[in-house]
Design a protein around this motif. Structure first.
Motif, PDB file in Angstrom:
ATOM      1  N   PRO A 179       0.834  -1.214   0.000  1.00 23.84           N
ATOM      2  CA  PRO A 179       0.000   0.000   0.000  1.00 23.84           C
ATOM      3  C   PRO A 179       0.862   1.255   0.000  1.00 23.84           C
ATOM      4  O   PRO A 179       2.034   1.228   0.379  1.00 23.84           O
ATOM      5  N   LEU A 180       0.275   2.373  -0.410  1.00 25.16           N
ATOM      6  CA  LEU A 180       1.029   3.626  -0.511  1.00 25.16           C
ATOM      7  C   LEU A 180       1.616   4.042   0.835  1.00 25.16           C
ATOM      8  O   LEU A 180       2.731   4.580   0.892  1.00 25.16           O
ATOM      9  N   ASP A 181       0.873   3.814   1.920  1.00 28.03           N
ATOM     10  CA  ASP A 181       1.360   4.259   3.228  1.00 28.03           C
ATOM     11  C   ASP A 181       2.483   3.385   3.774  1.00 28.03           C
ATOM     12  O   ASP A 181       3.087   3.706   4.800  1.00 28.03           O
ATOM     13  N   GLN A 182       2.787   2.262   3.091  1.00 29.34           N
ATOM     14  CA  GLN A 182       3.877   1.397   3.539  1.00 29.34           C
ATOM     15  C   GLN A 182       5.123   1.528   2.653  1.00 29.34           C
ATOM     16  O   GLN A 182       6.121   0.859   2.898  1.00 29.34           O
ATOM     17  N   LEU A 183       5.055   2.394   1.645  1.00 30.61           N
ATOM     18  CA  LEU A 183       6.203   2.585   0.760  1.00 30.61           C
ATOM     19  C   LEU A 183       7.203   3.548   1.382  1.00 30.61           C
ATOM     20  O   LEU A 183       6.845   4.375   2.234  1.00 30.61           O
ATOM     21  N   GLU A 185       9.667   6.786   1.948  1.00 34.18           N
ATOM     22  CA  GLU A 185       9.341   8.206   1.812  1.00 34.18           C
ATOM     23  C   GLU A 185       9.677   8.740   0.428  1.00 34.18           C
ATOM     24  O   GLU A 185       9.068   9.707  -0.041  1.00 34.18           O
ATOM     25  N   SER A 186      10.632   8.131  -0.254  1.00 32.12           N
ATOM     26  CA  SER A 186      11.023   8.601  -1.582  1.00 32.12           C
ATOM     27  C   SER A 186       9.872   8.515  -2.584  1.00 32.12           C
ATOM     28  O   SER A 186       9.855   9.251  -3.576  1.00 32.12           O
ATOM     29  N   TYR A 187       8.894   7.647  -2.328  1.00 29.21           N
ATOM     30  CA  TYR A 187       7.757   7.517  -3.239  1.00 29.21           C
ATOM     31  C   TYR A 187       6.777   8.676  -3.096  1.00 29.21           C
ATOM     32  O   TYR A 187       5.848   8.796  -3.887  1.00 29.21           O
ATOM     33  N   GLN A 188       6.990   9.523  -2.083  1.00 29.78           N
ATOM     34  CA  GLN A 188       6.161  10.707  -1.912  1.00 29.78           C
ATOM     35  C   GLN A 188       6.826  11.955  -2.486  1.00 29.78           C
ATOM     36  O   GLN A 188       6.343  13.069  -2.297  1.00 29.78           O
ATOM     37  N   ALA A 189       7.915  11.751  -3.208  1.00 28.31           N
ATOM     38  CA  ALA A 189       8.629  12.880  -3.804  1.00 28.31           C
ATOM     39  C   ALA A 189       7.733  13.613  -4.788  1.00 28.31           C
ATOM     40  O   ALA A 189       6.938  13.004  -5.510  1.00 28.31           O
ATOM     41  N   LYS A 190       7.882  14.925  -4.818  1.00 27.07           N
ATOM     42  CA  LYS A 190       7.077  15.757  -5.716  1.00 27.07           C
ATOM     43  C   LYS A 190       7.653  15.677  -7.132  1.00 27.07           C
ATOM     44  O   LYS A 190       8.832  15.960  -7.352  1.00 27.07           O
ATOM     45  N   ILE A 191       6.821  15.282  -8.087  1.00 23.06           N
ATOM     46  CA  ILE A 191       7.257  15.126  -9.476  1.00 23.06           C
ATOM     47  C   ILE A 191       6.339  15.943 -10.377  1.00 23.06           C
ATOM     48  O   ILE A 191       5.108  15.869 -10.258  1.00 23.06           O
ATOM     49  N   ALA A 192       6.928  16.721 -11.269  1.00 25.97           N
ATOM     50  CA  ALA A 192       6.167  17.548 -12.204  1.00 25.97           C
ATOM     51  C   ALA A 192       6.349  17.031 -13.623  1.00 25.97           C
ATOM     52  O   ALA A 192       7.431  16.586 -13.996  1.00 25.97           O
ATOM     53  N   LEU A 193       5.265  17.077 -14.392  1.00 22.87           N
ATOM     54  CA  LEU A 193       5.304  16.692 -15.794  1.00 22.87           C
ATOM     55  C   LEU A 193       4.779  17.858 -16.620  1.00 22.87           C
ATOM     56  O   LEU A 193       3.715  18.419 -16.316  1.00 22.87           O
ATOM     57  N   ILE A 194       5.521  18.249 -17.640  1.00 23.39           N
ATOM     58  CA  ILE A 194       5.152  19.391 -18.473  1.00 23.39           C
ATOM     59  C   ILE A 194       4.459  18.894 -19.728  1.00 23.39           C
ATOM     60  O   ILE A 194       5.028  18.127 -20.504  1.00 23.39           O
TER      61      ILE A 194
END
Length: 325
Positions: A179-183, A185-194
């Protein structure tokens, strides 16, 4: 040589010949795919030189086949030879498991067929409608020289995904993954797509499936879909097909902000980095057509239209579902 009669040997041989369901997407570099396609290709190469040698008048090989009904799709799926080393799969740029999804259609497992398609290609419906299959997978089909011709792979792909579209099922992550809450912290990194075109939609979908939960797409226009919406006419690619694929992406938590173009209103790669983005994916496509030096300086007012000038006008007049400014 005497064949083995031992059950384990027979079973292993049978399984080796049958397709296996993979739990990951296949990644093959485009140059390698082009080389492999050249080994199996049965259709003629097309280019500027072939236009001179063979005029294109009355040549409708690239025109999309009629949309398949269920009866037509089943008949077409039954024709497939299910080749052991299928040349159609070798020729597909997205590495679709073509043999697997056609087998699912033949078994009336339309959900399984769509799952096989969308798992490898989040833009499965768009590609089923507009992909130049005659020069790719269909061009390598072993039935190309038969009386009934090659398998209508694009039509089968469109049929399977449209059936799934009518099911109105949301996209979810693989339940076997943490689950997302068990991944970490790096999986919560902010990523932008243009750019909210095919490249960013595909990239964001795969990242979200892996578990990245802070994805934002910045789109310059007030509509979504990029080239699929702005340059492909409605009769080839309806707007609801593009919207369907975007909604599947949004089911995974991807956010979209329109009216935010790169280099406009302070949106730059540096500003995104300063706002906390750990990564930026730039998928803005080709803003301008590649023009000939002979026509340098000429404009639409002078009667010179490039594809980037003409196609948006056609799409704008034919796509009632899009929001235009």
């Amino acid at each position: 040589m005497e064949l083995s009669k031992h059950l384990p040997d027979i079973e292993n041989t049978r399984l080796a010949l049958n397709p296996r369901t993979l739990n990951y997407a296949s990644v093959v570099p485009t140059p390698k795919t082009k080389v492999l396609r050249g080994h199996f290709k049965r259709s003629r190469d097309k280019g500027c030189s072939t236009c001179k040698a063979e005029p294109l008048s009355n040549n409708f090989v690239d025109i999309k086949h009629t949309t398949l009904s269920e009866r037509g799709a089943l008949r077409e799926a039954f024709r497939c030879l299910k080749c052991a080393d299928a040349p159609c799969q070798r020729s597909c740029p997205t590495q679709l498991d073509i043999k697997s999804f056609i087998t699912s259609i033949a078994n009336k497992n339309y959900y399984g067929s769509a799952k096989a398609i969308l798992s490898d290609n989040p833009l499965g419906l768009t590609c089923g409608m507009v992909c130049p299959t005659s020069d790719l997978c269909v061009g390598g089909c072993n039935l190309y020289a038969s009386e009934e011709g090659p398998i209508n792979i694009g039509g089968l792909q469109q049929f399977a995904v449209e059936v799934f579209k009518d099911m109105r099922l949301p996209q979810i992550r693989d339940p076997s993954l943490p689950p997302l809450d068990q991944l970490p912290e790096s999986y919560q990194a902010k990523i932008a797509l243009i750019g909210c075109g095919p490249a960013s939609i595909s990239c964001a979908t795969f990242l979200a499936r892996l578990g990245y939960s802070n994805l934002t797409i910045h789109e310059k226009q007030d509509y979504i879909g990029g080239l699929s919406s702005s340059e492909i006419p409605q009769f080839r690619l309806p707007y609801d097909a593009v919207s369907f694929e975007v909604e599947l992406m949004k089911d995974l938590g991807v956010k979209i902000e329109t009216g935010r173009g790169l280099g406009e209103n302070g949106l730059t790669c540096q500003s995104l980095k300063d706002s906390g983005c750990e990564a930026v994916f730039v998928g803005i496509g080709l803003p301008q057509a590649k023009g000939s030096p002979v026509f340098k300086g000429m404009t639409v007012e002078q009667g010179y239209w490039t594809s980037k000038d003409f196609l948006p006008v056609v799409a704008k007049a034919s796509k009632p579902g899009a929001v235009w400014t």
